[in-house]
Design a protein around this motif. Structure first.
Motif, PDB file in Angstrom:
ATOM      1  N   ASP A 180      27.236  -8.328  -9.994  1.00 44.59           N
ATOM      2  CA  ASP A 180      28.123  -9.066  -9.285  1.00 44.59           C
ATOM      3  C   ASP A 180      27.817 -10.572  -8.886  1.00 44.59           C
ATOM      4  N   VAL A 181      26.894 -10.522  -8.194  1.00 47.10           N
ATOM      5  CA  VAL A 181      26.388 -11.798  -7.686  1.00 47.10           C
ATOM      6  C   VAL A 181      25.747 -12.726  -9.125  1.00 47.10           C
ATOM      7  N   LEU A 212      24.177 -18.087   0.307  1.00 46.48           N
ATOM      8  CA  LEU A 212      24.418 -16.600   0.209  1.00 46.48           C
ATOM      9  C   LEU A 212      24.643 -16.068   1.494  1.00 46.48           C
ATOM     10  N   LEU A 261      23.371 -23.443  -3.285  1.00 46.95           N
ATOM     11  CA  LEU A 261      24.154 -22.176  -2.862  1.00 46.95           C
ATOM     12  C   LEU A 261      23.819 -21.520  -1.735  1.00 46.95           C
ATOM     13  N   ALA A 305      31.245  -8.627  -3.586  1.00 48.52           N
ATOM     14  CA  ALA A 305      30.799 -10.053  -3.582  1.00 48.52           C
ATOM     15  C   ALA A 305      32.104 -10.672  -3.546  1.00 48.52           C
ATOM     16  N   LYS A 306      32.241 -11.795  -3.115  1.00 52.04           N
ATOM     17  CA  LYS A 306      33.018 -12.872  -3.261  1.00 52.04           C
ATOM     18  C   LYS A 306      32.653 -14.240  -3.116  1.00 52.04           C
ATOM     19  N   SER A 307      33.207 -15.183  -3.712  1.00 51.98           N
ATOM     20  CA  SER A 307      32.567 -16.463  -3.521  1.00 51.98           C
ATOM     21  C   SER A 307      33.680 -17.500  -3.534  1.00 51.98           C
ATOM     22  N   GLU A 340      28.800 -14.325 -10.193  1.00 49.59           N
ATOM     23  CA  GLU A 340      29.587 -15.386  -9.222  1.00 49.59           C
ATOM     24  C   GLU A 340      28.624 -16.531  -9.458  1.00 49.59           C
ATOM     25  N   ILE A 341      27.298 -16.380  -9.465  1.00 47.98           N
ATOM     26  CA  ILE A 341      26.447 -17.649  -9.625  1.00 47.98           C
ATOM     27  C   ILE A 341      26.919 -18.390 -11.121  1.00 47.98           C
ATOM     28  N   ILE A 387      28.459 -17.550  -1.676  1.00 49.60           N
ATOM     29  CA  ILE A 387      28.724 -15.974  -2.004  1.00 49.60           C
ATOM     30  C   ILE A 387      28.418 -15.173  -0.785  1.00 49.60           C
ATOM     31  N   ASN A 388      29.677 -14.650  -0.637  1.00 47.54           N
ATOM     32  CA  ASN A 388      29.640 -13.587   0.714  1.00 47.54           C
ATOM     33  C   ASN A 388      29.303 -12.172   0.115  1.00 47.54           C
ATOM     34  N   LEU A 389      28.350 -11.742   0.450  1.00 49.40           N
ATOM     35  CA  LEU A 389      27.809 -10.179   0.250  1.00 49.40           C
ATOM     36  C   LEU A 389      27.816  -9.295   1.255  1.00 49.40           C
TER      37      LEU A 389
END
Length: 710
Positions: A390-391, A408, A406, A355-357, A394-395, A370-372
């Motif tokens: 991980d999400v 997602l 947000l 995951a990256k944000s 990031e949140i 957030i890209n999962l």
């Protein structure tokens, strides 16, 4: 599976590239028979919808295996197929009797035809092609009849090689013209020289790929045969030979233990094609892209093992190893020097798996994205690392930056762990059922979020597309049924509503002296939405439909052979989210905006054009006609350039925690710059932010939630 093979240079090797890899270099009929016994037993006892081994099953296996090993009909002759057909309705009987006559015949004939083919292409490429004659190639391989004789087969090879060379020849001509216009000291090449260069490029490519094909062994093709059997039960039941099981573990976890490099075989040499950022090889600057690994020595050995000429999978097996152990590599550098490098193996994480944000800035407001890419987890220990944890992190970081809504992003997320999907859903609801799971079509189990904590109680949008599958669909469906999020994206998602378990086939054996038997990924359950509907075949229908470039291509579960059917069960007991005061009206306003969007109309037109091009099966081998076709496509494609130049006006930034990492990791910085650049022209993200702005929260409801959390 319905296929439209638009294969160019490497088409001949599609079958080989899909093969599984094993490490045994000898034929072991007893092991093969044991594998058949194990797999048929597990299929009959454990599959969600076990099939009968009968004549129709046999015919399907027959068709798929031949198609899998010779998909574009460049090896077998019509006479070969006629000989194979004696087994068309008896493969089921052979499986039950653990006989391999059909497989042995096809494999031995394929081996013979491949060796013959290796004499065709060097001979054909030894002479110039005449691109002035009017000639065509039909690339609709699925409906192409098998060649009636070797002369006809060789002519097919000629056309395929001419087609491949024509593509390179055209590029060479364009490059030559560019250099003539832009480089003062450039000596122009003649058309004959350019054509010869193109043939040499084709020859080198086929030589490299036949080096790979020649490394394949009987066991590799036997794994293909086994998969032709098991996929008759459903498309997601697969046999994994031992190294393939390791690859599956890596795919699910995004991590491995080794030196942190991607390797590829070129001719007889193992070459470094990527050094993974953050891995031990990267940290110690031990190796670089382009280096060739000649020898490998373990820390408890005195003499190294040469890997020149070795299969890449066998070489990788020697190089990787447990965290903390050392391996010494003899490396030939790009400049020709030879050095030894000792590397301490470590856990290597494939960063782009996780995951990256990003912070989205719009005027004076901030939103989070957030890209999962997958629902990953560590296979050995879920708590060590998983997508849900991980999400959540990031949140929490995005909340610290003041995000008001947000997004997602689950686009192109093919799924993964069912548990992580349930846990991520729990980040957005107080508690309640998330998904229903049925085993063998009888009993059902309701998987629920039992944690009353809500990590994010604000506006939520989920982005999906045609490739969002499995766990992505579980999460999107749950948030849609709860009316917790607005789903934006393709008309429907992928449509995979089944659950698989990875079963180690060795667990049924005692005192096994035949080596690792691999694993079977087996469909054991179907899952259902909390409203009782299935995502199988139907997928998740977006609240706001925004078709993508591939909207008209054949993508999804329904395009496979043997998918399990769609059905419904009784709904679970759940209460829709009541934190929004204008959920339905927000969706309505978004759809109205999209109906007026000039960019979206252009995207849909582009999607139809891509579909039209995909359906073009006949290609000219005449240079003038080929060139004109390219120019026509380029001219028409210009109308879509505006999509690439589109700018949403949104600004994207990395979180503070990542900015520090970017300072010491230029690769990470480049990846994030590219990602943010793409996001700025992403109309789907732009609309997601507009929806977040429109969603109004029920302040009374939010206040009560805050009290619960306190």
């Amino acid at each position: 599976m319905k296929k439209n093979f638009k294969l160019l240079m490497l088409a001949v090797f599609v079958a080989a590239a899909s093969c599984s890899f094993t490490t045994k270099s000898f034929e072991d009929p007893d092991k093969d028979k044991l594998l058949i016994d194990l797999i048929t037993y597990v299929l009959e006892k454990g599959h969600y919808d076990a099939k009968q081994f009968d004549d129709s099953f046999s015919e399907a296996v027959y068709k798929d295996f031949i198609n899998n090993v010779d998909p574009i009909k460049r090896y077998f002759l019509a006479s070969d197929i006629a000989e194979f057909e004696q087994y068309k309705t008896s493969i089921d009987d052979q499986l039950l009797a653990k006989e391999l006559d059909f497989f042995n015949l096809v494999y031995s004939r394929l081996d013979q035809r491949i060796k013959e083919a290796q004499t065709y292409y060097p001979e054909i490429l030894d002479k110039p092609f005449d691109f002035s004659v009017s000639e065509e190639i039909n690339v609709d391989y699925e409906n192409l009849p098998y060649a009636s004789n070797k002369k006809e087969l060789k002519d097919r090879w000629r056309k395929q090689l001419k087609y491949t060379t024509l593509s390179t020849y055209y590029d060479n001509i364009e490059d030559n013209l560019f250099k003539i216009e832009n480089e003062e000291d450039y000596t122009p090449k003649t058309k004959a020289q350019l054509e010869a260069d193109a043939r040499e490029t084709t020859l080198n490519s086929f030589n490299d790929n036949y080096s790979f094909v020649n490394d394949l062994e009987r066991n590799d093709y036997f794994a293909v045969f086994l998969n032709s059997v098991v996929t008759q039960f459903d498309p997601h039941t697969n046999y994994f030979a031992p190294p393939d099981r390791d690859r599956f573990d890596l795919q699910m976890s995004g991590r491995l233990e080794g030196i942190g490099a991607r390797l590829q075989k070129q001719s007889d040499y193992i070459k470094v094609v990527e050094v993974i950022s953050g891995g031990p090889a990267w940290r110690g600057e031990h190796i670089e892209v382009g280096d060739v690994i000649l020898k490998v020595r373990q820390e408890d050995e005195t003499d190294p093992t040469s890997i020149v000429g070795m299969r890449v999978d066998d070489a990788v097996k020697l190089i990787k190893g447990p965290k903390g152990t050392q391996v010494t590599l003899t490396i030939k550098r790009v400049d020709g020097t030879i050095e030894e490098e000792t590397i301490t193996r470590d856990v290597v994480e494939i960063g782009e798996t996780y995951a990256k944000s990003a912070i989205i800035e719009k005027e004076d407001r901030k939103f989070g994205l957030i890209n999962l890419p997958a629902f990953y987890f560590t296979m050995q220990d879920y708590e060590e690392r998983n997508a849900a944890a991980d999400v959540k992190k990031e949140i929490l970081e995005l909340k610290q930056q003041g995000m008001e809504g947000l997004v997602l992003d689950l686009r192109n997320n093919g799924g993964g762990s069912l548990r992580t999907a349930v846990d991520i859903a729990g980040l957005f609801i107080k508690e309640g059922p998330v998904v229903q799971v049925a085993s063998n079509g009888k009993r059902k189990e309701v998987l629920s979020d039992r944690d009353s904590e809500i990590v994010w109680d604000g506006p939520l949008v989920i982005l999906v597309n045609d490739a969002s599958a499995s766990a992505s669909e579980i999460l999107a469906a749950a948030m849609q049924d709860y009316k917790r999020a607005v789903i934006i994206g393709s008309k429907q998602t992928y449509g995979k509503g089944t659950v698989q378990n990875l079963l180690d086939l060795n667990q049924w054996l005692r005192n096994n002296d035949m080596g690792d038997m691999g694993a079977l990924k087996l469909t054991t359950q179907k899952y259902y939405r909390v409203n009782g509907g299935s995502t199988q075949l139907e997928g998740v229908k977006s609240d706001v439909v925004m078709p993508g470039r591939y909207a008209y291509l054949d993508i999804g579960e329904k395009e496979y052979d043997n998918p399990l059917p769609y059905d419904k069960i009784t709904p679970a007991n759940y209460s829709p989210y009541d934190g929004y005061i204008d959920y339905e009206s927000t969706i309505k306003r978004s759809n109205e905006r999209m109906a007026k969007s000039a960019e979206l109309k252009l995207i849909e037109e582009n999607a139809k054009w891509i579909k039209q091009r995909q359906d073009e099966n006949v290609v000219s081998l005449n240079l003038e006609a080929y060139t004109q076709a390219i120019k026509d496509r380029e001219q028409y494609a210009k109308r879509f350039d505006v999509l690439e130049d589109y700018q949403s006006g949104l600004n994207f930034k990395s979180l503070p925690k990542e900015l520090g990492l970017i300072e010491i990791d230029s690769t990470l910085g480049q990846n994030r710059q590219r990602w943010h650049k793409n996001l700025r022209s992403d109309i789907y993200v732009e609309e997601a932010v507009s929806v977040l702005e429109d969603l109004k929260l029920n302040n009374i409801r939010q206040g009560s939630l805050a009290k619960i959390k306190d």
